[in-house]
Design an enzyme around this catalytic site. Structure first.
Site: not given
Ligand code: ATP
Ligand code: MG
Length: 553
Positions: A34, A259, A269
Site C-alpha cells: 500500500e 511476518r 509504517k
C-alpha cells in the site's frame, strides 16, 4: 536474484506440488504494497520470497500498488517503493495499480447485489459494532439486511453518485452473522469517502474495503499464489468467498507466513511515519530506520539483506529475530568488498620529537588484510600524526597495553613509538603527547629486537582529510516492538546517534563517492553518506562495528 529465500520452505513445497499436479502451467506471484509509507525490512522478506519463487520456477511477479484507501496514499511513496524493489533485485514483469480495477470491482459488487449476496446498510459505526457480536457471542442481523435487490441496486448507485455523506451508508456482503469467524459476519465491502485519490482523482466517492478488493485484484491478475502474513489467516474464508461469489475466472490461493519482527526496532509504517513526522529521525532514510532506504543510506548492501532473509527462512509461526543478525550478514558481505583505510574518529595529536621537521616518507600498507590480491597503498608518514584519544591513558588501567607514559607501541605499518611527555591545556585536558620513534623498527624490516603488546592506527597531520563520522545504536531501547501497546516513543534510545569530527587518510578518499564503503581499521565498516556529504565535507555513516559477540547459531 541470486541466493533465493526459498532454499526450502512450506510455500515452495506448495508451489512444487501445484506445478507437478498440473494445477498451473506457470506461477504468478505479486508484491502488493500500500503506497502509504516507505518499505521496511519486513517488506524485503516478502519481496525476496515472491520474486524469488517466480524466478526459481520461471514464473512472473507483479508489483501492484494496493491503493484502495485515498486518504493515506501518495505518489511520493509509489516512487520510493519502485526504487527500493529494484535495488533489492526485484524485476517485476508487470506494474499495476489496484485503483485501475475500481470499475471492475464496482461491477462485481453489483453482481453480488443481484445475487442477493450484498446489501446496503444504514447502521452507524456504534450500532454495527453492537450488532457484530464477539468471539463468544454470535452477531445480530442488521434491520437493513432484507432490503430488496432493486432497493439495494438503487441505493448503491446513489452512494456512488455522491448522494450520501461519509459513513451514512455502507455496502455489506450477506454471509452469516452467526459465523464463528467474525470476518464472515456480513463484512463491509464498500464505504463512502469523499476524498481525492492519487490516481483516480474525484471520480469515486465510494471505495472498496481491503477484504473485498484484495482477492479481486489477485483474481483479475491471475495470481496463482497470493502470499501474505499470518494475521490474514482468519480472513482466508472471506478471500475465498469473494473470489467464488464474484464468479472470478481465476482462483488464487492465499498462503500465510510469519511476518518478520526484529528486536530493538519498530516496523509498522504507522510508527515509522510518526518517527518521521515528529522529527525523532531525519526522514524515512535516516540510517537508524529499518526502512530499505534507511538501510541503503547507512551502507547495508542488497546481498547482505538477501542473505539475512535466506537465513531467517519462511515459517508458519511468529518469532522475533535479533537485530545483530543483520549486522552479522553485513560484516560477512563487506569483509572482502570494502577496502581498508585508517581513520581517527576522536583525534589526539602525537608529535614524534626525534623525527626530522621537514621530512616525510611513504609507507606501504595493505588494502585488505583478508585478501592479498587487493594489493597495497602508499600512506604518508611524518613528524606529527593523530591517534585515537582512547589509545592513550595518562594513568593506564589494568591490562592496558596501548600508549601511556613510558610505554612503547607499534604505529600500524610504521614504527615503534614511546611516550615521553604529555602536554595539557589550561583545563588539564591532554592536548598533545610527545613521543620518540625507533627507526630500526620499521614495519616489514624484519626487526626482532624487542616486542610491543599493541598496534595502534594513525593518520598524518599534514595530509589527512577532515571528516565527520556518525555512529549508530539501536533506535529503540528494549524489546518494545510492534506487539506492545503504549507509547513506543518513550522507549527511544537517546544515544542512538553519536557524531564525531575526525580525520582520515587521504589515499582512499581521492575519488570517494556517496555510498562507497570502507573498512576503517579497528573502527568498523563505514559508507559515505548520500545526504550530507558535499564537495568540501565528507560524512561517513558507520554501518556496523568490526566485531560483535553475536554468534549465528
Ligand atoms: P505495516 O503493517 O508494516 O504497515 P503492511 O502490511 O500494512 O505493513 P503493506 O504495504 O500492506 O504493508 O504490505 C505489503 C506486503 O508486505 C504484504 O504482502 C505484507 O504481508 C508484507 N509485509 C509487511 N510487513 C511485513 C513483515 N514484517 N514481514 C513480512 N512481510 C511483510
Ligand atoms: Mg497494510
Amino acid at each position: 536474484m541470486s541466493n533465493e529465500i526459498n532454499s526450502s520452505n512450506f510455500i515452495r513445497n506448495i508451489v512444487i506440488e501445484d506445478l507437478e499436479q498440473g494445477k498451473h502451467k506457470e506461477i504468478i506471484t505479486r508484491f502488493p504494497p500500500e503506497p502509504n509509507g516507505y518499505l521496511h525490512i519486513g517488506h524485503a522478506k516478502s519481496i525476496l520470497l515472491n520474486f524469488g519463487l517466480a524466478e526459481e520456477f520461471k514464473g512472473k511477479t507483479h508489483l501492484r500498488f494496493d491503493d484502495t484507501n485515498p486518504v493515506k496514499e501518495d505518489t511520493e511513496y509509489v516512487e520510493s517503493i519502485k526504487e527500493d524493489v529494484k535495488w533489492l533485485g526485484g524485476n517485476w514483469n508487470e506494474l499495476f495499480f489496484a485503483s485501475n480495477y475500481f470499475d471492475e470491482m464496482y461491477t462485481r459488487a453489483i453482481l453480488l447485489i443481484k445475487k442477493g449476496k450484498a446489501y446496503v446498510c444504514d447502521l452507524t459505526v456504534e450500532e454495527a459494532k453492537e450488532y457484530r457480536g464477539t468471539l463468544t457471542k454470535p452477531g445480530t442481523e442488521s434491520p437493513y439486511r432484507n432490503r430488496t435487490v432493486s432497493e439495494n441496486l438503487d441505493l448503491f448507485e446513489r452512494m456512488k453518485n455522491g448522494e450520501f455523506a461519509d459513513g451514512e451508508k455502507v455496502l455489506r456482503a450477506k454471509i452469516d452473522m452467526a459465523s464463528a469467524n467474525i470476518n464472515m459476519r456480513d463484512p463491509i465491502i464498500y464505504r463512502i469517502s469523499h476524498s481525492t485519490h492519487h490516481n483516480t482523482g474525484d471520480k469515486w466517492c465510494i471505495y472498496p474495503m481491503y477484504d473485498f478488493a484484495h482477492p479481486l485484484e489477485d483474481a483479475i491478475e491471475h495470481i496463482t499464489h497470493s502470499i501474505c502474513t499470518l494475521e490474514f489467516e482468519d480472513h482466508r474464508p472471506l478471500y475465498d468467498w469473494v473470489v467464488s461469489e464474484c464468479e472470478m475466472e481465476a482462483s488464487p490461493r492465499q498462503i500465510e507466513f510469519a511476518r518478520l519482527n526484529i528486536t530493538n526496532t519498530v516496523m509498522s509504517k504507522r510508527k515509522l511515519k510518526q518517527l518521521v513526522d515528529e522529527k525523532v529521525v531525519d526522514g524515512w532514510d535516516d540510517p537508524r530506520m529499518p526502512t530499505i532506504c534507511g538501510l541503503r543510506r547507512k551502507g547495508c548492501t542488497p546481498e547482505a539483506l538477501r542473505n539475512f532473509c535466506t537465513a531467517i527462512g519462511v515459517a508458519k509461526s511468529n518469532s522475533t529475530v535479533d537485530s545483530q543478525m543483520l549486522d552479522y550478514f553485513v560484516r560477512e558481505d563487506l569483509q572482502l568488498k570494502a577496502p581498508l583505510a585508517m581513520a581517527v574518529l576522536n583525534p589526539l595529536k602525537l608529535v614524534i620529537t626525534n623525527y626530522p621537521e621537514n621530512e616525510t616518507e611513504m609507507l606501504e600498507i595493505e588494502n585488505n588484510s583478508k585478501d592479498e590480491t587487493q594489493g597495497t597503498r602508499l600512506v604518508q608518514f611524518s613528524r606529527e600524526i593523530y591517534i585515537e584519544r582512547e589509545d592513550f591513558m595518562e594513568i593506564p588501567a589494568k591490562k592496558y597495553f596501548r600508549l601511556f607514559p613510558g610505554n612503547e607501541v607499534r604505529l600500524k605499518g610504521a614504527y615503534f613509538v614511546k611516550c615521553n611527555e604529555i602536554i595539557k591545556d589550561e583545563n588539564g585536558i591532554v592536548k598533545e603527547i610527545h613521543c620518540t620513534y625507533d627507526p630500526e623498527t620499521k614495519s616489514g624490516s624484519g626487526f626482532t629486537g624487542r616486542k610491543v603488546k599493541a598496534t595502534i592506527h594513525w593518520v598524518d597531520v599534514k595530509t589527512c582529510v577532515s571528516a565527520e563520522f556518525r555512529l549508530y545504536e539501536p533506535l529503540i531501547l528494549d524489546d518494545d516492538n510492534d506487539e506492545n501497546e503504549g507509547n513506543f516513543l518513550e522507549h527511544i534510545n537517546p544515544n542512538s546517534m553519536e557524531v564525531l569530527q575526525g580525520f582520515i587518510e587521504p589515499t582512499a578518499f581521492k575519488d570517494a563517492k556517496p555510498q562507497d564503503k570502507f573498512q576503517m581499521v579497528r573502527n568498523g565498516f563505514f559508507a559515505v553518506d548520500t545526504k550530507y556529504t558535499t564537495k568540501d565535507k565528507l560524512v561517513f555513516n558507520r554501518i556496523v562495528p568490526l566485531k560483535s559477540s553475536f554468534k549465528l547459531s
